[in-house]
Motif scaffolding. Structure first.
Motif, PDB file in Angstrom:
ATOM      1  N   ASP A   1      -4.253   0.944  10.363  1.00  0.00           N
ATOM      2  CA  ASP A   1      -5.104   2.121  10.446  1.00  0.00           C
ATOM      3  C   ASP A   1      -5.519   2.432  11.880  1.00  0.00           C
ATOM      4  O   ASP A   1      -6.184   3.423  12.149  1.00  0.00           O
ATOM      5  CB  ASP A   1      -6.352   1.930   9.581  1.00  0.00           C
ATOM      6  N   ASP A   2      -5.107   1.583  12.836  1.00  0.00           N
ATOM      7  CA  ASP A   2      -5.412   1.789  14.242  1.00  0.00           C
ATOM      8  C   ASP A   2      -4.175   1.374  15.047  1.00  0.00           C
ATOM      9  O   ASP A   2      -3.779   0.208  15.027  1.00  0.00           O
ATOM     10  CB  ASP A   2      -6.621   0.971  14.674  1.00  0.00           C
ATOM     11  N   GLU A   3      -3.557   2.322  15.733  1.00  0.00           N
ATOM     12  CA  GLU A   3      -2.276   2.039  16.402  1.00  0.00           C
ATOM     13  C   GLU A   3      -2.422   0.938  17.445  1.00  0.00           C
ATOM     14  O   GLU A   3      -1.588   0.029  17.521  1.00  0.00           O
ATOM     15  CB  GLU A   3      -1.733   3.310  17.050  1.00  0.00           C
TER      16      GLU A   3
ATOM     17  N   ALA B   1       0.824  -1.199   0.000  1.00  0.00           N
ATOM     18  CA  ALA B   1       0.000   0.000   0.000  1.00  0.00           C
ATOM     19  C   ALA B   1       0.867   1.261   0.000  1.00  0.00           C
ATOM     20  O   ALA B   1       0.578   2.231  -0.703  1.00  0.00           O
ATOM     21  CB  ALA B   1      -0.936   0.002   1.210  1.00  0.00           C
ATOM     22  N   LEU B   2       1.944   1.231   0.757  1.00  0.00           N
ATOM     23  CA  LEU B   2       2.855   2.377   0.760  1.00  0.00           C
ATOM     24  C   LEU B   2       3.446   2.598  -0.629  1.00  0.00           C
ATOM     25  O   LEU B   2       3.501   3.725  -1.124  1.00  0.00           O
ATOM     26  CB  LEU B   2       3.993   2.151   1.769  1.00  0.00           C
ATOM     27  N   ALA B   3       3.904   1.514  -1.246  1.00  0.00           N
ATOM     28  CA  ALA B   3       4.538   1.640  -2.558  1.00  0.00           C
ATOM     29  C   ALA B   3       3.558   2.151  -3.611  1.00  0.00           C
ATOM     30  O   ALA B   3       3.951   2.846  -4.552  1.00  0.00           O
ATOM     31  CB  ALA B   3       5.107   0.287  -2.983  1.00  0.00           C
ATOM     32  N   GLU B   4       2.280   1.822  -3.450  1.00  0.00           N
ATOM     33  CA  GLU B   4       1.271   2.232  -4.440  1.00  0.00           C
ATOM     34  C   GLU B   4       0.581   3.535  -4.052  1.00  0.00           C
ATOM     35  O   GLU B   4      -0.338   3.986  -4.758  1.00  0.00           O
ATOM     36  CB  GLU B   4       0.234   1.118  -4.587  1.00  0.00           C
ATOM     37  N   GLY B   5       0.983   4.132  -2.934  1.00  0.00           N
ATOM     38  CA  GLY B   5       0.406   5.408  -2.526  1.00  0.00           C
ATOM     39  C   GLY B   5      -0.996   5.299  -1.974  1.00  0.00           C
ATOM     40  O   GLY B   5      -1.753   6.282  -2.017  1.00  0.00           O
ATOM     41  N   ARG B   6      -1.372   4.128  -1.462  1.00  0.00           N
ATOM     42  CA  ARG B   6      -2.701   3.942  -0.898  1.00  0.00           C
ATOM     43  C   ARG B   6      -2.662   4.048   0.632  1.00  0.00           C
ATOM     44  O   ARG B   6      -1.608   3.878   1.234  1.00  0.00           O
ATOM     45  CB  ARG B   6      -3.248   2.570  -1.285  1.00  0.00           C
ATOM     46  N   PRO B   7      -3.805   4.300   1.276  1.00  0.00           N
ATOM     47  CA  PRO B   7      -3.837   4.310   2.744  1.00  0.00           C
ATOM     48  C   PRO B   7      -3.452   2.947   3.302  1.00  0.00           C
ATOM     49  O   PRO B   7      -3.666   1.907   2.657  1.00  0.00           O
ATOM     50  CB  PRO B   7      -5.292   4.658   3.072  1.00  0.00           C
ATOM     51  N   LEU B   8      -2.898   2.950   4.491  1.00  0.00           N
ATOM     52  CA  LEU B   8      -2.504   1.687   5.115  1.00  0.00           C
ATOM     53  C   LEU B   8      -3.734   0.852   5.464  1.00  0.00           C
ATOM     54  O   LEU B   8      -4.724   1.371   5.986  1.00  0.00           O
ATOM     55  CB  LEU B   8      -1.703   1.962   6.389  1.00  0.00           C
ATOM     56  N   PRO B   9      -3.664  -0.449   5.196  1.00  0.00           N
ATOM     57  CA  PRO B   9      -4.791  -1.334   5.530  1.00  0.00           C
ATOM     58  C   PRO B   9      -4.752  -1.705   7.005  1.00  0.00           C
ATOM     59  O   PRO B   9      -3.767  -1.451   7.697  1.00  0.00           O
ATOM     60  CB  PRO B   9      -4.519  -2.562   4.651  1.00  0.00           C
ATOM     61  N   PRO B  10      -5.815  -2.337   7.514  1.00  0.00           N
ATOM     62  CA  PRO B  10      -5.802  -2.837   8.881  1.00  0.00           C
ATOM     63  C   PRO B  10      -4.663  -3.864   9.045  1.00  0.00           C
ATOM     64  O   PRO B  10      -4.322  -4.558   8.087  1.00  0.00           O
ATOM     65  CB  PRO B  10      -7.178  -3.501   9.052  1.00  0.00           C
TER      66      PRO B  10
END
Length: 424
Positions: A287-289, A275-284
């Protein structure tokens, strides 16, 4: 009439004082007597009196009286002077040299005439010191009464010691005018502000490796200070590389941190890196620390790896001047630009405002302390997802340094390659 002081007081260096501003008491002999013809009671400094005694060190008889009107002059006193005086606060006291004992006088904030009467000054001056148990040598009477200001006067002169102090006072330059004093204080304040500003800039240059940071680095926040300890030049290079390279650095650092911790084989970590490499939001669960840490704690496939603390390279401690060619101006230097009667005022204020130099040492990380490498690595992933590319790069690299621990130089070398376009 009231008598707030009666008995013996201790003098040292032949001095005792009346203070009305104890939080800002900077009294010098020359400034106290500047412009006076009477040299026993110095009243040229607002809100303070400098009282000379014949005895250098020891106890002298001393009485303070506060009258409602001018008292008659007792002819028994050998030396007598008068000055005008106005307290600058309601807190007035007779104070011994060096901040010793003090006696509250209870003077009002109004204009007073002050009479200083002396007896035995030559005898005490010749003996110099009075030891305990010896008979008294000199005594003094200080009288106050309300009266409008008028010039100081010598009412009676008998002793050679008093004559010496009168000559000394008359040879001094006149005191600064209110306008000169205000200008001197302004110059001292400007000198202090300049010196403090230069100290802050010098510390900033030292902190950032010899060069001031850009405004973007000042504003970025995050963990930029942590990465600065390891490679200030790399921080500046990341800043100068532009958003595209900054995002590439962030993704690269996150991947390297997870590889070092053995996390890339876990599907939920691999999905986040993709997701980082493709510029997308982080998946579960990224998304919750709290969910991220819970997943790390409960996944049995997480490797049990530890790493020593990363230790930044040694560098010289901060000094007041970052180089021989870059001196930090001091308040005293700026004070020398003021000449004339006000010079004493500004030099005293500048000296009082000077800050001591110091070097502070904080204990370096102990590399023998082992940390969980997976726990060090995951903040690189969340850091790389920051919306601001610069902060994403800095936070991700800083977390990756922690994940590499003692092997962090290899990581930083690769990050340099990404910044310079030498790494695919």
């Amino acid at each position: 009439m009231r008598r707030p002081v009666e008995g013996e007081v201790h003098v040292h260096y032949g001095q005792i004082y009346v203070e009305t501003d104890p939080d800002n008491f900077e009294l010098g002999l020359s400034e106290a007597f500047a412009g006076q013809s009477a040299g026993l009671c110095g009243a040229a400094t607002p809100g303070a009196l400098w009282l000379n005694t014949g005895l250098h060190t020891g106890d002298v008889g001393f009485t303070v009286e506060v009258h409602e009107q001018a008292p008659p002059l007792d002819p028994a006193w050998e030396d007598v002077v008068e000055v005008s005086f106005r307290p600058v606060s309601a807190n007035s006291a007779l104070v011994e040299w060096g901040g010793g004992a003090s006696w509250q006088l209870g003077l009002e904030e109004t204009d007073y005439r002050v009479r200083y009467c002396v007896q035995g000054m030559d005898r005490a001056s010749e003996r110099d010191v009075r030891l305990e148990g010896e008979p008294p040598l000199d005594c003094y009477l200080l009288q106050f009464w309300p009266a409008p200001p008028e010039p100081d006067r010598v009412l009676k002169q008998t002793s050679q010691a008093a004559a010496y102090w009168h000559r000394h006072a008359r040879e001094l330059p006149p005191p600064p005018t209110p306008a000169e004093r205000a200008e001197a204080e302004r110059q001292a304040r400007l000198a202090q502000e300049t010196a403090e500003r230069e100290r802050r800039l010098a510390f900033e240059r030292w902190q950032w490796g010899g060069q001031p940071p850009s405004q973007a680095l000042r504003d970025v926040g995050g963990n930029v200070s942590g990465l600065l300890e390891f490679d200030p030049a790399l921080v500046r290079a990341i800043d100068a590389s532009g958003p595209a390279i900054q995002r590439a650095v962030a993704v690269f650092a996150a991947r390297r941190a997870c590889e070092a911790a053995g996390l890339t084989a876990l599907d939920w970590v691999a999905d986040a890196l993709t997701a980082l490499a493709e510029g997308r939001p982080l998946p579960p669960p990224f998304d919750d620390e709290a969910g991220m840490w819970q997943r790390l704690a409960t996944d049995p496939r997480v490797p049990d790896r530890t790493v020593g603390r990363a230790v930044p390279p040694e560098r010289p401690p901060f000094r007041q001047s970052v180089s021989a060619d870059d001196p930090i101006p001091q308040p005293q230097e700026a004070a020398r630009a003021v000449v004339g009667p006000a010079a004493a005022v500004v030099e005293a204020a500048a000296a009082n405002s000077a800050m001591p130099a110091g070097a502070f040492t904080i204990g370096r990380p102990d590399p023998s302390v082992r940390m969980s490498q997976p726990h060090m690595a995951l903040p690189a992933v969340t850091g790389a997802a920051e919306p601001d590319p610069l902060r994403a790069a800095l936070d991700a690299v800083s977390a990756a340094v922690d994940a590499y621990g003692e092997n962090h130089p290899a990581l930083l070398a690769e990050v340099w390659s990404v910044c310079e376009g030498r790494h695919g």
